[in-house]
Write an enzyme that holds these catalytic residues in place. Structure first.
Site, PDB file in Angstrom:
ATOM      1  N   ASP A 110      42.428  41.763  45.018  1.00  0.00           N
ATOM      2  CA  ASP A 110      43.801  42.202  44.792  1.00  0.00           C
ATOM      3  C   ASP A 110      44.015  42.825  43.415  1.00  0.00           C
ATOM      4  O   ASP A 110      44.702  42.268  42.563  1.00  0.00           O
ATOM      5  CB  ASP A 110      44.752  41.022  45.013  1.00  0.00           C
ATOM      6  CG  ASP A 110      44.677  40.534  46.451  1.00  0.00           C
ATOM      7  OD1 ASP A 110      44.832  41.357  47.363  1.00  0.00           O
ATOM      8  OD2 ASP A 110      44.421  39.333  46.651  1.00  0.00           O
TER       9      ASP A 110
ATOM     10  N   ASP B 131      27.594  34.174  36.157  1.00  0.00           N
ATOM     11  CA  ASP B 131      26.564  35.172  35.830  1.00  0.00           C
ATOM     12  C   ASP B 131      26.247  35.248  34.326  1.00  0.00           C
ATOM     13  O   ASP B 131      25.204  35.769  33.937  1.00  0.00           O
ATOM     14  CB  ASP B 131      26.999  36.568  36.300  1.00  0.00           C
ATOM     15  CG  ASP B 131      27.230  36.628  37.794  1.00  0.00           C
ATOM     16  OD1 ASP B 131      26.762  35.713  38.510  1.00  0.00           O
ATOM     17  OD2 ASP B 131      27.880  37.580  38.261  1.00  0.00           O
TER      18      ASP B 131
HETATM   19  O1  F6P Z   1      30.059  37.283  39.866  1.00  0.00           O
HETATM   20  C1  F6P Z   1      29.769  36.036  40.384  1.00  0.00           C
HETATM   21  C2  F6P Z   1      29.078  36.163  41.694  1.00  0.00           C
HETATM   22  O2  F6P Z   1      28.839  34.846  42.073  1.00  0.00           O
HETATM   23  C3  F6P Z   1      27.806  37.024  41.709  1.00  0.00           C
HETATM   24  O3  F6P Z   1      26.723  36.372  41.138  1.00  0.00           O
HETATM   25  C4  F6P Z   1      27.687  37.339  43.169  1.00  0.00           C
HETATM   26  O4  F6P Z   1      26.991  38.545  43.405  1.00  0.00           O
HETATM   27  C5  F6P Z   1      29.107  37.506  43.581  1.00  0.00           C
HETATM   28  O5  F6P Z   1      29.881  36.738  42.699  1.00  0.00           O
HETATM   29  C6  F6P Z   1      29.398  37.111  45.008  1.00  0.00           C
HETATM   30  O6  F6P Z   1      30.766  37.257  45.223  1.00  0.00           O
HETATM   31  P1  F6P Z   1      31.543  37.000  46.575  1.00  0.00           P
HETATM   32  O7  F6P Z   1      32.523  35.920  46.275  1.00  0.00           O
HETATM   33  O8  F6P Z   1      32.223  38.307  46.854  1.00  0.00           O
HETATM   34  O9  F6P Z   1      30.562  36.617  47.623  1.00  0.00           O
END
Ligand code: F6P
Length: 364
Positions: free
Chosen positions: A74, A138
């Site tokens: 969002d 991360d």
């Molecule tokens: O940025 C944090 C993170 O956990 C990344 O390491 C990973 O690629 C992504 O978020 C996954 O996000 P989603 O919640 O969209 O699956």
């Protein structure tokens, strides 16, 4: 003062500890009111808010996730509206500004990663009083030594590696463990070192399957018939691209990564004829109770954010510059991503103890 607080982007352990610290500091030190905004910026688009008092935050420190909810879809500057099977992007930042006023907020504390903090910075430029708190498992935010959530995620991966070790050894297999991190290899590198991995594959160092195989043979030559490989989801082969699982329309990050672990395992099995298996840890890394380190860092960030609000330091982000928590301009914080350096202490240390990065540069 009346302080708004929201959590945006992917969740991580320690978010509740920050919310608790904000409410406690605001109440005890300044007699402020705190308003929780639901589901990231979507709560200010749809005006979903509620008061947060000391009783509401009691007992939430050990809980993973966020009591406020979160969203990484969002962005008010590019809000997706669906009708007749079509998605149209609209700027609804004016609605957010209106709801900020309607709620009588004097400032907004935004807990998020680069995407959410970028949105916060844009609102600051439109006159909203904003202060950011850096979160992400991360650990890829440039202006801070570390983000909260990272330490817990690393511990989760290390726990998994300890378990993978025993089954790898029993079956004489190559075990590939794929971890998160997007374009940064911090989780893979830190967990690989702490979890005794033999090979760490990260986005910052393109890999060569033959060099990975060399390390496996070197171990075999010493009677070690199993190998543990930690691979970051954003890793890519020399001259190749990241492995994209799928493209997700409407998300702030449209590229969903995944599959590089399986690719490496298949290639190794094909070329070495040694059995290989893959484990994808996925969102397990984002859950669970925060470590003591993350609880302390989250509390320091939350308390410092309220302090900086009262000092009028807006359009800034609190950051850890060991041993201090300071405030840095959001603009500076978002300027650059923090990636694992080839010459940095983590990589050098790992190489010294014989860990391979799949690039053939092995010191031991
Ligand atoms: O940025 C944090 C993170 O956990 C990344 O390491 C990973 O690629 C992504 O978020 C996954 O996000 P989603 O919640 O969209 O699956």
């Amino acid at each position: 003062m009346r302080l708004g607080v929201l959590t945006g982007g992917g969740d991580c352990p320690g978010l509740n500890a920050v919310i608790r610290a904000v409410v406690k500091t605001a109440s005890h030190q300044y007699h402020d009111e705190v308003i929780g905004v639901r589901d990231g910026f979507s709560g200010l688009i749809n005006n979903k808010t509620h008061p947060l008092d000391l009783n509401r935050v009691s007992g939430i420190m050990p809980r993973g996730g966020t009591i406020l909810g979160s969203s990484n879809r969002d962005n008010p500057f590019e809000y997706a509206e669906y009708s007749g099977g079509q998605t149209a992007r609209k700027d609804v930042s004016g609605v957010v500004m209106e709801n900020y006023q309607k709620n009588g907020l004097d400032c907004l504390i935004v807990i998020g990663g680069d995407g959410t903090l970028d949105i916060a910075h844009k609102f600051a430029q439109q006159g909203m009083n904003v202060i950011g708190i850096p979160k992400t498992i991360d650990n890829d935010l440039y202006a801070t030594d570390t983000t909260f959530g990272f330490d817990t995620a690393v511990s989760t991966v290390v726990d998994a590696l300890d378990k993978i070790h025993t089954t790898a050894e029993s079956h004489h297999r190559v075990m590939v463990v794929e971890v998160m991190g997007r374009d940064a290899g911090w989780i893979a590198t830190a967990a690989g070192i702490a979890g005794g991995a033999h090979i760490i594959i990260i986005p910052e160092i393109p890999f060569d399957v033959d060099k990975i195989a060399q390390k496996i043979y070197e171990r075999k030559g010493r009677g070690k018939n199993f190998t543990i490989i930690v691979v970051a989801e954003g890793a890519r082969p020399v001259g190749g691209e990241r492995t994209v699982k799928r493209i997700v329309e409407g998300a702030s990050e449209t590229v969903r990564l995944g599959g590089v672990g399986e690719y490496i395992a298949n290639e190794l099995e094909r070329t070495t004829k040694i059995e290989a298996r893959t484990t994808v840890l996925g969102h397990i890394q984002r859950g669970g109770t925060p470590s003591a380190f993350d609880r302390i860092l989250a509390t320091r960030y939350g308390a410092a954010a309220v302090y900086h609000v009262h000092e009028g330091h807006f359009d800034q982000m609190v950051a850890l510059r060991t041993p201090k928590i300071i405030a840095v301009p959001l603009e500076e914080a978002l300027h650059q991503m923090k990636r694992v350096s080839m010459d940095g202490s983590h990589v050098v240390t790992a190489r010294r103890v014989g860990i391979s990065f799949g690039d053939g540069i092995d010191l031991a």
